[in-house]
Structure formats: structure tokens, C-alpha cells
Design a protein around this motif. Structure first.
Motif, PDB file in Angstrom:
ATOM      1  N   SER A  56       0.745  -1.119   0.014  1.00 30.05           N
ATOM      2  CA  SER A  56      -0.143  -0.124  -0.091  1.00 30.05           C
ATOM      3  C   SER A  56       0.836   1.404  -0.054  1.00 30.05           C
ATOM      4  CB  SER A  56      -1.156   0.055   1.176  1.00 30.05           C
ATOM      5  OG  SER A  56      -0.115  -0.008   2.487  1.00 30.05           O
ATOM      6  N   VAL A  57       2.120   1.044   0.539  1.00 27.58           N
ATOM      7  CA  VAL A  57       2.994   2.236   0.676  1.00 27.58           C
ATOM      8  C   VAL A  57       3.273   2.841  -0.705  1.00 27.58           C
ATOM      9  CG1 VAL A  57       5.184   3.275   1.321  1.00 27.58           C
ATOM     10  CG2 VAL A  57       3.769   1.960   3.206  1.00 27.58           C
ATOM     11  N   ALA A  58       3.968   1.839  -1.469  1.00 27.64           N
ATOM     12  CA  ALA A  58       4.424   1.891  -2.673  1.00 27.64           C
ATOM     13  C   ALA A  58       3.143   2.449  -3.647  1.00 27.64           C
ATOM     14  CB  ALA A  58       4.891   0.588  -3.538  1.00 27.64           C
ATOM     15  N   ALA A  59       2.045   1.915  -3.576  1.00 30.12           N
ATOM     16  CA  ALA A  59       0.688   2.157  -4.450  1.00 30.12           C
ATOM     17  C   ALA A  59       0.628   3.816  -4.164  1.00 30.12           C
ATOM     18  CB  ALA A  59      -0.203   1.402  -3.929  1.00 30.12           C
ATOM     19  N   ILE A  60       0.513   4.056  -2.830  1.00 26.60           N
ATOM     20  CA  ILE A  60       0.182   5.531  -2.664  1.00 26.60           C
ATOM     21  C   ILE A  60       1.058   6.402  -2.981  1.00 26.60           C
ATOM     22  CG2 ILE A  60       0.746   5.812  -0.306  1.00 26.60           C
ATOM     23  CD1 ILE A  60      -2.596   6.927  -1.856  1.00 26.60           C
ATOM     24  N   ALA A  61       2.304   6.137  -2.783  1.00 30.56           N
ATOM     25  CA  ALA A  61       3.560   6.914  -3.447  1.00 30.56           C
ATOM     26  C   ALA A  61       3.388   6.938  -4.862  1.00 30.56           C
ATOM     27  CB  ALA A  61       4.710   6.363  -2.794  1.00 30.56           C
ATOM     28  N   GLY A  62       2.890   6.156  -5.441  1.00 36.01           N
ATOM     29  CA  GLY A  62       3.045   6.009  -7.106  1.00 36.01           C
ATOM     30  C   GLY A  62       1.761   6.615  -7.766  1.00 36.01           C
ATOM     31  N   ARG A  63       0.654   7.242  -6.840  1.00 36.85           N
ATOM     32  CA  ARG A  63      -0.361   7.738  -7.533  1.00 36.85           C
ATOM     33  C   ARG A  63      -0.165   9.009  -8.042  1.00 36.85           C
ATOM     34  NH1 ARG A  63      -2.550   3.276  -6.937  1.00 36.85           N
ATOM     35  NH2 ARG A  63      -4.162   2.831  -5.268  1.00 36.85           N
ATOM     36  N   ALA A  64       0.677   9.802  -7.786  1.00 36.06           N
ATOM     37  CA  ALA A  64       1.014  11.064  -8.569  1.00 36.06           C
ATOM     38  C   ALA A  64       1.545  10.978  -9.832  1.00 36.06           C
ATOM     39  CB  ALA A  64       2.108  11.936  -7.912  1.00 36.06           C
ATOM     40  N   ARG A  65       2.116   9.631 -10.411  1.00 39.38           N
ATOM     41  CA  ARG A  65       2.843   9.551 -11.647  1.00 39.38           C
ATOM     42  C   ARG A  65       1.790   9.469 -12.578  1.00 39.38           C
ATOM     43  NH1 ARG A  65       6.145   5.649  -8.754  1.00 39.38           N
ATOM     44  NH2 ARG A  65       4.811   3.808  -9.559  1.00 39.38           N
ATOM     45  N   GLY A  66       0.433   9.043 -12.474  1.00 41.44           N
ATOM     46  CA  GLY A  66      -0.284   8.943 -13.366  1.00 41.44           C
ATOM     47  C   GLY A  66      -1.668   9.572 -13.105  1.00 41.44           C
ATOM     48  N   TYR A  67      -1.470  10.732 -12.194  1.00 41.20           N
ATOM     49  CA  TYR A  67      -2.695  11.234 -11.630  1.00 41.20           C
ATOM     50  C   TYR A  67      -3.239  12.276 -12.901  1.00 41.20           C
ATOM     51  CZ  TYR A  67      -5.672  14.801  -9.390  1.00 41.20           C
ATOM     52  OH  TYR A  67      -6.699  15.571  -9.137  1.00 41.20           O
ATOM     53  N   VAL A  68      -4.527  12.020 -13.071  1.00 39.70           N
ATOM     54  CA  VAL A  68      -5.427  12.785 -13.850  1.00 39.70           C
ATOM     55  C   VAL A  68      -6.491  13.589 -13.015  1.00 39.70           C
ATOM     56  CG1 VAL A  68      -7.115  12.988 -15.833  1.00 39.70           C
ATOM     57  CG2 VAL A  68      -4.902  11.588 -15.884  1.00 39.70           C
ATOM     58  N   PRO A  69      -6.721  14.850 -13.205  1.00 40.52           N
ATOM     59  CA  PRO A  69      -7.966  15.490 -12.618  1.00 40.52           C
ATOM     60  C   PRO A  69      -9.023  14.437 -12.412  1.00 40.52           C
ATOM     61  CG  PRO A  69      -6.763  16.997 -13.581  1.00 40.52           C
ATOM     62  CD  PRO A  69      -6.299  15.815 -13.989  1.00 40.52           C
ATOM     63  N   GLY A  70      -9.598  14.244 -11.423  1.00 35.43           N
ATOM     64  CA  GLY A  70     -10.863  13.435 -11.190  1.00 35.43           C
ATOM     65  C   GLY A  70     -10.616  11.977 -10.468  1.00 35.43           C
ATOM     66  N   ASP A  71      -9.102  11.821 -10.377  1.00 34.26           N
ATOM     67  CA  ASP A  71      -8.788  10.540  -9.751  1.00 34.26           C
ATOM     68  C   ASP A  71      -8.573  10.847  -8.131  1.00 34.26           C
ATOM     69  OD1 ASP A  71      -8.156   9.431 -12.096  1.00 34.26           O
ATOM     70  OD2 ASP A  71      -5.637   9.699 -11.797  1.00 34.26           O
ATOM     71  N   THR A  72      -8.992   9.743  -7.282  1.00 34.78           N
ATOM     72  CA  THR A  72      -8.934   9.666  -6.054  1.00 34.78           C
ATOM     73  C   THR A  72      -8.764   8.548  -5.210  1.00 34.78           C
ATOM     74  OG1 THR A  72      -9.762  10.812  -3.922  1.00 34.78           O
ATOM     75  CG2 THR A  72     -11.435   9.639  -5.256  1.00 34.78           C
ATOM     76  N   ASP A  73      -8.604   8.456  -3.986  1.00 36.26           N
ATOM     77  CA  ASP A  73      -8.092   7.047  -3.324  1.00 36.26           C
ATOM     78  C   ASP A  73      -8.634   7.207  -1.991  1.00 36.26           C
ATOM     79  OD1 ASP A  73      -6.342   5.295  -1.946  1.00 36.26           O
ATOM     80  OD2 ASP A  73      -5.176   5.318  -3.519  1.00 36.26           O
ATOM     81  N   LEU A  74      -9.362   6.041  -1.893  1.00 38.22           N
ATOM     82  CA  LEU A  74     -10.126   5.960  -0.491  1.00 38.22           C
ATOM     83  C   LEU A  74      -9.070   6.039   0.701  1.00 38.22           C
ATOM     84  CD1 LEU A  74     -12.880   3.312  -0.629  1.00 38.22           C
ATOM     85  CD2 LEU A  74     -12.677   5.629  -1.303  1.00 38.22           C
ATOM     86  N   ALA A  75      -8.006   6.049   0.349  1.00 36.01           N
ATOM     87  CA  ALA A  75      -6.619   6.175   1.591  1.00 36.01           C
ATOM     88  C   ALA A  75      -6.804   7.580   1.900  1.00 36.01           C
ATOM     89  CB  ALA A  75      -5.281   5.885   1.130  1.00 36.01           C
ATOM     90  N   TRP A  76      -7.137   8.381   1.069  1.00 40.25           N
ATOM     91  CA  TRP A  76      -7.361  10.096   1.123  1.00 40.25           C
ATOM     92  C   TRP A  76      -8.507  10.123   1.787  1.00 40.25           C
ATOM     93  CZ3 TRP A  76      -5.076  14.181   2.041  1.00 40.25           C
ATOM     94  CH2 TRP A  76      -5.599  15.523   1.594  1.00 40.25           C
TER      95      TRP A  76
END
Length: 303
Positions: free
Chosen positions: A152-172
Motif C-alpha cells: 500500500s505504501v508503494a501504491a499511494i506513493a506512485g499515485r502522482a505518476r499517473g494522476y489525472v484530475p478526477g482521480d482519488t483514493d479511499l486512503a485519502w
């Protein structure tokens, strides 16, 4: 609840059956405010449908649950249509076999409600870049969950690489109550924050996001330290006037301590997934604060 099965069907037959069932039950589609597409496997579908149905009590929706089955079987689409007083809107389970497992968007697209937003949710494994996924491209909002990843750490740390407006994560989304309480802690003037810590169990994606958000907003270094849990257990911010501390040891109640103020017990319950999903369905615009947090987290993770 009424359940209707269609085996070896197609999108046109499903649409016709939906129309017939709506007329039969007197539930027009005009009352629905969005289409929620849930992409999951068979082992996840029960919990995902339950969460989506609960969220639909606040946001009446057409819920399309896309379940990829055996790609080696012959091409087939099986559908289960669910209606009833206990089911807000419509729930349609789509089980795909054969080559259809690679082209789920061709099944989903004709079943989207016209002139309403589309939200895609991956409760389990998700694409590296959800916005480039064929179903993700149909959606205005794309919801994933780092907690479901093997790392989960690698997953959330990598979210910015493919971020497009409209993306979100339930971790947030899990941080909303923490962020609200932290913001309230600054209602009374306090000294400038010099540094901070976020305490949580090892590998807690939300803890990393919370530390990144605090660092971004306060302009101070905030690190994550390990605790015994459950989940997030404390935030400590050192200010010139003394420490601001939110400590939660049982996952339900927290103690808020501020310089010059009496300690206060506050509710800080860990929320079920249905509440998290309902919160995300309330906003269909890009979440710029989430974007800033994940971009800071990505920078911190590289350093």
C-alpha cells in the motif's frame, strides 16, 4: 428485492429488460443521479455491491458491477438485475467470459445512464493509470484504494505518476475526519508549527498522505513513525506555544490536546467503506488538495 437473470445475453437485451422491469415496478430511471461502475473479481463482489448499495441510498444510482471470469471460456455475458425497496436505483452484475474480459468497456458503454456523471470504482486491484483504462476513460471520477494493494505504501506513493484530475483514493477519504479535527485545532491562535509526527501501524498508506498534507499546509517537516495501531493512532505538532496532539488508541475515540486549552475527548471512528464511497460520490469535481498531497508524497518518497 426482485432479481432477474439473463444468461448468454448482450447489452441491448439487458437494456430492454431494464425498461420492462422499471415499468413493472414503477421506478423510472430519471430519479438516478449517476452511474457507478464497480470493477472487481468474484471474491470482492459481495462486499463491493453491499458498499455501493449503501452509498446509493444517498446517491440513487445505476450500479454496474463488472466481474471478469474465465478468459479461456467461450465468449459469453451473463447478467443479474436487482430491483426493490432495499436496492436504491438499479444494480446490474455483469459476468464476462472469453474475449469479453478484455473489452469490458464495450459492454458497459451502452448501459450508462445518459446525461449523468459516470464514476468508476476499483475496490481491489486497479490499473496503474486509471484514467487510461478503457472504463476509466468513460468516467469523470475514478476511485481506487491503496489499502487493497499488496504494497500500500508503494501504491499511494506512485499515485502522482499517473494522476489525472478526477482521480482519488479511499486512503485519502479515510483522512477526512482527521483533517477536520486538525483544522479545528487551529481555531484558536497557536504558534508556528516547527515539526510534526504521524503515528500509525507499519505500511499505512493514509498515514503517509496525512503527513504529506500536513507538511504541504504547514510548511514544516512531518514524518511518519510506527505505532501498535489500530490504524492511525496519533498526530503530534510541535509549536512555539506547545504541542498540539490528537491521540486515538482504540479506533473510536480520540483525545485532543492544545496549548492553554483543556483536553477534550472527541469521536474519531474508523468509517465503513460505504461511508467513504458515499463521501466521494458527493463531489464530482477534481480534488486539488488531494493532488497537492500526493505530489508532495511522491517528492518525499524519492528523497
Amino acid at each position: 428485492m426482485t432479481s432477474f437473470m439473463l444468461s448468454g445475453t448482450n447489452a441491448s437485451k439487458i437494456s430492454s429488460q431494464l425498461t420492462a422491469l422499471r415499468h413493472q415496478m414503477g421506478t423510472p430511471a430519471v430519479g438516478m443521479v449517476l452511474t457507478l461502475v464497480v470493477i472487481c473479481d468474484e471474491s470482492e463482489q459481495y462486499d463491493a455491491v453491499r458498499a455501493a448499495t449503501e452509498a446509493a441510498r444517498e446517491h440513487p444510482s445505476r450500479i454496474l458491477v463488472v466481474i471478469s471470469r474465465d478468459p479461456k471460456e467461450s465468449n459469453r455475458l451473463d447478467a443479474e438485475l436487482r430491483f426493490g425497496e432495499s436496492t436504491p436505483g438499479e444494480v446490474i452484475l455483469l459476468r464476462l467470459y472469453g474475449e469479453l474480459t478484455k473489452h469490458a468497456e464495450s459492454v458497459v458503454s451502452p448501459l450508462l445512464l445518459t446525461d449523468t456523471p459516470v464514476v468508476a470504482w476499483w475496490p481491489g486491484d486497479c490499473p496503474d493509470i486509471p484514467a487510461k483504462d478503457p472504463i476509466g476513460m468513460l468516467a469523470q471520477r475514478r476511485i481506487v484504494d491503496a489499502r487493497a494493494a499488496a504494497d500500500s505504501v508503494a501504491a499511494i506513493a506512485g499515485r502522482a505518476r499517473g494522476y489525472v484530475p478526477g482521480d482519488t483514493d479511499l486512503a485519502w477519504t479515510r483522512l477526512t475526519t482527521w483533517r477536520s479535527l486538525l483544522a479545528a485545532a487551529f481555531d484558536q491562535p497557536v504558534g508556528k508549527v516547527k515539526k510534526g509526527t504521524v503515528e500509525a501501524v507499519t505500511g499505512h498508506a493514509s498515514a503517509l498522505l496525512l503527513a504529506a498534507w500536513l507538511g504541504e499546509r504547514l510548511g514544516a517537516p512531518v514524518k511518519v513513525v510506527e505505532s501498535a495501531g489500530p490504524g492511525l493512532t496519533a498526530v503530534k505538532l510541535a509549536t512555539a506555544d506547545g504541542d498540539i496532539v490528537i491521540a486515538r488508541g482504540d479506533g473510536r475515540m480520540a483525545m485532543l490536546s492544545r496549548p492553554g486549552q483543556p483536553d477534550r475527548r472527541v469521536a474519531l471512528t474508523r468509517r465503513p467503506k460505504s461511508e467513504l464511497l458515499a463521501e466521494e460520490l458527493r463531489r464530482l469535481d477534481p480534488d486539488e488538495i488531494y493532488e497537492a498531497a500526493i505530489r508532495r508524497l511522491a517528492r518525499n518518497h524519492k528523497s
